[in-house]
Structure formats: C-alpha cells, structure tokens
Motif scaffolding. Structure first.
Motif, PDB file in Angstrom:
ATOM      1  N   LEU A 201      -3.398  -4.954   5.375  1.00  0.00           N
ATOM      2  CA  LEU A 201      -3.867  -3.739   4.729  1.00  0.00           C
ATOM      3  C   LEU A 201      -5.367  -3.839   4.506  1.00  0.00           C
ATOM      4  CD1 LEU A 201      -1.046  -3.263   2.081  1.00  0.00           C
ATOM      5  CD2 LEU A 201      -1.386  -1.943   4.169  1.00  0.00           C
ATOM      6  N   SER A 202      -6.035  -2.690   4.534  1.00  0.00           N
ATOM      7  CA  SER A 202      -7.477  -2.684   4.328  1.00  0.00           C
ATOM      8  C   SER A 202      -7.810  -3.175   2.923  1.00  0.00           C
ATOM      9  CB  SER A 202      -8.027  -1.266   4.518  1.00  0.00           C
ATOM     10  OG  SER A 202      -9.382  -1.205   4.125  1.00  0.00           O
ATOM     11  N   PRO A 203      -8.716  -4.135   2.793  1.00  0.00           N
ATOM     12  CA  PRO A 203      -9.096  -4.614   1.454  1.00  0.00           C
ATOM     13  C   PRO A 203      -9.952  -3.618   0.691  1.00  0.00           C
ATOM     14  CG  PRO A 203     -10.456  -5.663   3.132  1.00  0.00           C
ATOM     15  CD  PRO A 203      -9.430  -4.849   3.869  1.00  0.00           C
TER      16      PRO A 203
ATOM     17  N   LEU B  51      -3.720   3.001  -1.780  1.00  0.00           N
ATOM     18  CA  LEU B  51      -2.612   2.266  -1.166  1.00  0.00           C
ATOM     19  C   LEU B  51      -1.288   2.975  -1.411  1.00  0.00           C
ATOM     20  CD1 LEU B  51      -3.433  -1.502  -1.885  1.00  0.00           C
ATOM     21  CD2 LEU B  51      -3.268  -0.383   0.341  1.00  0.00           C
ATOM     22  N   GLY B  52      -1.110   3.471  -2.645  1.00  0.00           N
ATOM     23  CA  GLY B  52       0.102   4.228  -2.948  1.00  0.00           C
ATOM     24  C   GLY B  52       0.190   5.509  -2.146  1.00  0.00           C
TER      25      GLY B  52
ATOM     26  N   PHE C 101       2.325   8.529   2.446  1.00  0.00           N
ATOM     27  CA  PHE C 101       2.053   9.199   3.715  1.00  0.00           C
ATOM     28  C   PHE C 101       2.975   8.686   4.816  1.00  0.00           C
ATOM     29  CE2 PHE C 101      -0.311   7.990   7.640  1.00  0.00           C
ATOM     30  CZ  PHE C 101      -0.192   9.196   8.314  1.00  0.00           C
ATOM     31  N   VAL C 102       3.119   7.371   4.916  1.00  0.00           N
ATOM     32  CA  VAL C 102       3.911   6.784   5.998  1.00  0.00           C
ATOM     33  C   VAL C 102       5.403   7.027   5.809  1.00  0.00           C
ATOM     34  CG1 VAL C 102       4.532   4.609   7.123  1.00  0.00           C
ATOM     35  CG2 VAL C 102       2.159   5.045   6.492  1.00  0.00           C
ATOM     36  N   VAL C 103       5.889   6.869   4.589  1.00  0.00           N
ATOM     37  CA  VAL C 103       7.328   6.861   4.348  1.00  0.00           C
ATOM     38  C   VAL C 103       7.884   8.232   3.976  1.00  0.00           C
ATOM     39  CG1 VAL C 103       9.154   5.811   2.940  1.00  0.00           C
ATOM     40  CG2 VAL C 103       7.224   4.434   3.686  1.00  0.00           C
TER      41      VAL C 103
END
Length: 275
Positions: free
Chosen positions: A159-161, A168-169, A174-176
């Motif tokens: 994941l991008s730091p 992140l949430g 978005f993905v799920v």
C-alpha cells in the motif's frame, strides 16, 4: 373491441424507442458506445471535481497553468487519486440509474435487476456454496494466467505509504463496495438489459463479459501486460453474467464481485501486512 384512442395508449419512453429501428450491427455499436460514454463522462467529471475542490481547499487557483502551479505533496497526490476513483464509481452509478429511469420509466429497477423479475427464476441457493469456493477458483486462475504470461502476481504488493488512514479506508471501500456496485449496475444492469433485447442469454453473457474485460485493459507498453488483467478477469466476468441470467437479479453479481475483490486483496496484501 375498438382500439383505444391515440392519447390513451401508453407512451414509450424516448430511450426505449431509440435503437429499436437500428440494424444488428448498429445495436452492437450502441451496446459498446453507451458504457464507454458513461465511463468517460464519469471519469471526466470526477477528475474535474476533485481537482477543483482540492485546489480550492489548498488555496490554489484551479485555473493556473501547469508551469505556475505549486508542487503538491505526495500525500495530496495519492489522496486525490483515491478520491477520483471513488467519486468516478459514484457518478457512474448515478448516470446508470438516470439512464435506466429515462429508458424504462417506473420499471427502471426491474430493468437493472434491482426488483423481483417478472418471470419466475430458480432461486440461487448455490450461490452460498459458490462464495467459499470462489477464492480458490479465481486465485488459481489468476496465478496460473500470470505465470503463463511471465507476470508477477501477489509479489511485492504494498500500500502507498503516503495515504492517510481516511484515504486507505476510502480506497478499501472503492475496491470492495463502490467498484462492484457501479460496474455491476453498468454492465450486468443496463448493458445486460440492452443486450438481452437482441441477443440470446449466451450472447448477452459473453458480450457483457467481453466489455467488462475490455474496460479493465491496462495501459502497458508490453502486450503481455496489457492482456494480463482482462484474461485474469474473464472467469469472473462470465460467472457474473451467468448469475444475472440465472437469478434475474443484480445483487448476487454485486456480492460475488465484492467478495472476489476482497479475497484478491487479502491474498496480495496479507503477507506484506503480517510481516
């Protein structure tokens, strides 16, 4: 019985009439053009909204030229990318619902598979058996396809730091959630309904699956990289179309799509998070 007067006959919505006089080739082209137009419009609006909104939040004139624009911090760039992706899905869903309402009027929920189908369909109880088996099937296909194309899958994924916990949430949602809902509304909802008007069940399933795979073609200088994503998604795309036809409903497609995305995330990110 005398025919009803012209003004008493039910009127057909304008988009329901549009395309009925087209040739088979014309309908195919329209089938491709409509989801492409929705995707491009939603993407353009999302980019404009996030860029203007982000600039105004930072006190930057959004109409500044590239040379005069200040350099944004990496956290801002990463956050805007996630926000654009999420907003694009929301706009896609709204555009699809609006199009379906214009095309079918009060029957738009049935058109999109959001209401009980008019004709009885077999209950999809086997979906609950498919869900625990699907990660094994899909991951096995993805890893085998990637190996055949000499592509890495699941290795070195991080994941991008620069993403904040909030972003992140949002990315996870978005993905799920957002992507499965919007993509299923567009392809197994509106596009499936439009294809069903002139293609049989098998043709409709294949057509929507191909459009789903083409929409995920990545811009990659190598031919193998460009083909990898569509090939890995083909079993999922065909299964989602079969679910839509088998049940007459959209929710099983959304559920399996979201579950599939979640399982792939866990497979790719899990080892890195446990280190």
């Amino acid at each position: 019985m005398p025919p009803a007067p012209a003004d008493a006959r039910p009127s057909m919505p304008p988009l329901a009439r549009f395309g009925t006089g087209l040739s088979w080739l014309g309908r195919v082209l329209l089938l491709i053009a409509i989801p492409l137009a929705i995707l491009l419009l939603a993407s353009g609006l999302a980019i404009a909204i996030i860029r203007v909104g982000g600039d105004l939040r930072l006190g930057i004139d959004p109409f500044l030229g590239s040379a005069a624009r200040p350099r944004l911090p990496l956290s801002e760039i990463a956050g805007r990318a996630v926000a654009m992706d999420a907003l694009r899905q929301v706009l896609m869903a709204l555009l699809v619902v609006g199009l379906a309402a214009w095309a079918s009027g009060a029957a738009w929920r049935q058109r999109l598979g959001l209401a009980r189908p008019a004709e009885p369909r077999a209950p999809m109880r086997r979906l609950w058996l498919l869900l625990p088996l699907w990660p094994l099937i899909h991951i096995a296909w993805v890893t085998t396809t990637a190996a055949a194309l000499h592509m890495n899958f699941g290795n070195g994924v991080r994941l991008s730091p620069f993403l904040s916990p909030l972003m992140l949430g949002l990315w996870f949602a978005f993905v799920v959630i957002l992507a499965p809902v919007a993509e299923e509304l567009l392809l197994r909802g509106e596009t499936f309904a439009r294809a069903s008007a002139f293609l049989g069940p098998a043709g409709t399933i294949v057509a929507t699956a191909l459009l789903f795979c083409l929409a995920h073609v990545s811009i990659d200088p190598g031919a193998k990289g460009a083909l990898a994503r569509p090939l890995t998604l083909l079993p999922l795309a065909l299964t989602l179309g079969w679910l839509r036809w088998r049940t007459g409903r959209l929710w099983p497609c959304i559920l399996l799509h979201g579950w599939s995305n979640f399982c792939l995330l866990a497979y790719q990110l899990g080892p890195g998070l446990l280190r």
